[in-house]
Design an enzyme around this catalytic site. Structure first.
Site, PDB file in Angstrom:
ATOM      1  N   SER A 161       0.914  -1.271  -0.002  1.00  0.00           N
ATOM      2  CA  SER A 161      -0.031   0.101  -0.026  1.00  0.00           C
ATOM      3  C   SER A 161       0.677   1.206  -0.117  1.00  0.00           C
ATOM      4  CB  SER A 161      -1.021  -0.243   1.189  1.00  0.00           C
ATOM      5  OG  SER A 161      -1.899   0.893   1.053  1.00  0.00           O
ATOM      6  N   ASP A 207      -9.506  -4.936  -5.438  1.00  0.00           N
ATOM      7  CA  ASP A 207      -8.863  -3.758  -4.526  1.00  0.00           C
ATOM      8  C   ASP A 207      -9.761  -2.489  -4.809  1.00  0.00           C
ATOM      9  OD1 ASP A 207      -7.477  -1.732  -3.151  1.00  0.00           O
ATOM     10  OD2 ASP A 207      -5.564  -2.405  -3.981  1.00  0.00           O
ATOM     11  N   HIS A 239      -7.580  -5.252  -1.254  1.00  0.00           N
ATOM     12  CA  HIS A 239      -6.283  -4.503  -0.889  1.00  0.00           C
ATOM     13  C   HIS A 239      -5.547  -5.041   0.177  1.00  0.00           C
ATOM     14  CE1 HIS A 239      -3.960  -0.844  -1.042  1.00  0.00           C
ATOM     15  NE2 HIS A 239      -4.089  -0.686   0.254  1.00  0.00           N
TER      16      HIS A 239
END
Length: 293
Positions: A161, A207, A239
């Site tokens: 991320s 995601d 995600h």
């Protein structure tokens, strides 16, 4: 009429040719670090053959924390160094499973924590660079537990991320790295054409936090066509696919992807290339792989 070469000279030429052949083979062997049996998909989806130990970075310099996972047995030589960074609001414990799995396949993995869980991607990139610099220096000290296991000339970065975004920027700024793996990356930068390091962007199909069309796939599209690279999208995953809370099947796909990329580019072990170019493709919803065989 053909010219005859005297026998003593012919023998000298033959010996020279054999020496050149042996030297070529030796250099080829040094270029690739093949350890253990030929890889299989089942092996890549489980802990590897190396028992691991852990050590804590006592005084992190420029980042929040660091736990080092490294193989105990160094009889086969030293291992490449990997810095791993968490995502926004995340802590290193979420990724412990991945650090342990990668280390068990023959890597020294530093699972770092950032200064705060709110650090932006570019800050995380600087923290990764700081961690890499400090760990390289520590590995050179005689009393460092992981020193004898670490080959500091073979270095890689990976992150999730915002940590994936940091991986992209840190990799762009350090062409000496052997590999990079941004996982579901999110970055405030948008142009990564300057990256020359072999880079795997590992995305996840579902995601909704950093949608692939505007994040992972967009970053990948900016990369230099001369850079070895891959875009792999884990089927059915969201995600949080690299975290320990994901399904085992998702973690296994993440693990096999990460290990294969690191083996191929940090170790130079071409036996792992098929697991990136075809053998495991059913576990991906999208795949674009641009690497030498």
């Amino acid at each position: 009429m053909p010219q005859m070469i005297p026998a003593p000279r012919a023998r000298r030429l033959t010996r020279a040719a054999l020496c050149v052949s042996a030297l070529t083979w030796s250099l080829s062997a040094l270029a690739a670090d093949e350890r253990g049996p030929a890889p299989t998909l089942a092996a890549l989806q489980a802990n590897g053959p190396f028992a691991i130990a852990t050590a804590t970075i006592a005084k992190p310099d420029g980042y929040g924390s660091g736990t080092v996972y490294f193989p105990r047995d160094t009889s086969q030589g030293q291992f490449g160094l990997v810095i791993m960074t968490p995502g926004f609001l995340a802590v290193p414990g979420y990724y412990q499973w991945l650090a342990e799995r990668v280390a068990s396949h023959g890597f020294v993995v530093v699972n770092i924590g950032t200064k705060t869980i709110f650090d932006v991607p570019d800050a995380r990139g600087r923290e990764m660079a700081a961690a890499l610099k400090q760990v390289v220096a520590l590995a050179a000290l005689p009393d460092t537990p992981f020193g004898s296991a670490t080959d500091t000339s073979r270095r890689a970065l990976m992150g999730h991320s915002a940590g994936g975004g940091g991986t992209l920027t840190a990799t762009r700024d350090d062409p000496t790295l052997k590999a990079a793996i941004p996982m579901t990356p999110a970055s405030t930068s948008s142009d990564f054409s300057g990256i020359t390091v072999p880079t795997l962007i590992l995305a996840c199909e579902k995601d909704a936090i950093a949608p692939n069309k505007t994040f992972s796939a967009k970053y990948y599209a900016t990369m230099n066509p001369n850079t070895e690279r891959a875009y792999l999208e884990v089927a059915g995953a969201d995600h949080l696919c690299p975290l320990d809370m994901a399904k085992d099947s998702v973690n296994n796909t993440v693990g096999q992807s990460v290990i294969s990329w690191l083996k191929r580019f940090v170790d130079g072990d071409r036996r792992y290339a098929p697991f990136l170019t075809g053998a495991a493709l059913p576990t991906y919803s999208k795949a674009d792989v641009r690497i030498a065989p």
